[in-house]
Design a protein around this motif. Structure first.
Motif, PDB file in Angstrom:
ATOM      1  N   THR A 268     -12.097  47.418  40.017  1.00 24.60           N
ATOM      2  CA  THR A 268     -11.830  46.184  39.289  1.00 24.60           C
ATOM      3  C   THR A 268     -10.343  45.861  39.332  1.00 24.60           C
ATOM      4  O   THR A 268      -9.493  46.751  39.297  1.00 24.60           O
ATOM      5  N   ASN A 269     -10.062  44.594  39.441  1.00 27.42           N
ATOM      6  CA  ASN A 269      -8.695  44.086  39.512  1.00 27.42           C
ATOM      7  C   ASN A 269      -7.929  44.622  40.720  1.00 27.42           C
ATOM      8  O   ASN A 269      -6.710  44.739  40.673  1.00 27.42           O
TER       9      ASN A 269
ATOM     10  N   GLU B  20      -7.260  43.113  43.319  1.00 28.35           N
ATOM     11  CA  GLU B  20      -6.470  42.036  43.924  1.00 28.35           C
ATOM     12  C   GLU B  20      -4.971  42.249  43.720  1.00 28.35           C
ATOM     13  O   GLU B  20      -4.176  42.018  44.624  1.00 28.35           O
ATOM     14  N   GLN B  21      -4.591  42.693  42.524  1.00 29.34           N
ATOM     15  CA  GLN B  21      -3.162  42.889  42.258  1.00 29.34           C
ATOM     16  C   GLN B  21      -2.578  43.989  43.129  1.00 29.34           C
ATOM     17  O   GLN B  21      -1.418  43.928  43.530  1.00 29.34           O
TER      18      GLN B  21
END
Length: 82
Positions: free
Chosen positions: A70-71, A73-74
């Motif tokens: 999760t997350n 992308e960062q």
């Protein structure tokens, strides 16, 4: 995208080994997901195996290949993968 993740829980009695591992991981380009969880999108298993053997900390360290989290992308942005 395949991330390599190193997770460790090294006891205080091996503090020097823990700090050496953390410093080497950062030198290799790993980014912290959490304090003792670091990720890198490049092959590095041989380097991790070497460090773990030198410092005799294999039982405290896990190496994983992760397709996504999760997350993520960062982290892709941090590594310039977008």
């Amino acid at each position: 995208m395949l991330f390599r993740s190193v997770i460790f829980d090294i006891p205080e009695t091996k503090k020097k080994a823990r700090e050496a591992l953390r410093n080497k991981l950062k030198e290799l380009g790993f980014k912290e997901l959490q304090k003792s969880v670091l990720v890198l999108p490049y092959e590095c298993e041989d380097e991790i195996d070497f460090i773990v053997e030198i410092f005799e900390i294999r039982r405290f360290v896990r190496f994983m290949r992760v397709n996504s989290f999760t997350n993520d992308e960062q982290f892709k942005l941090k590594f310039g993968l977008y």
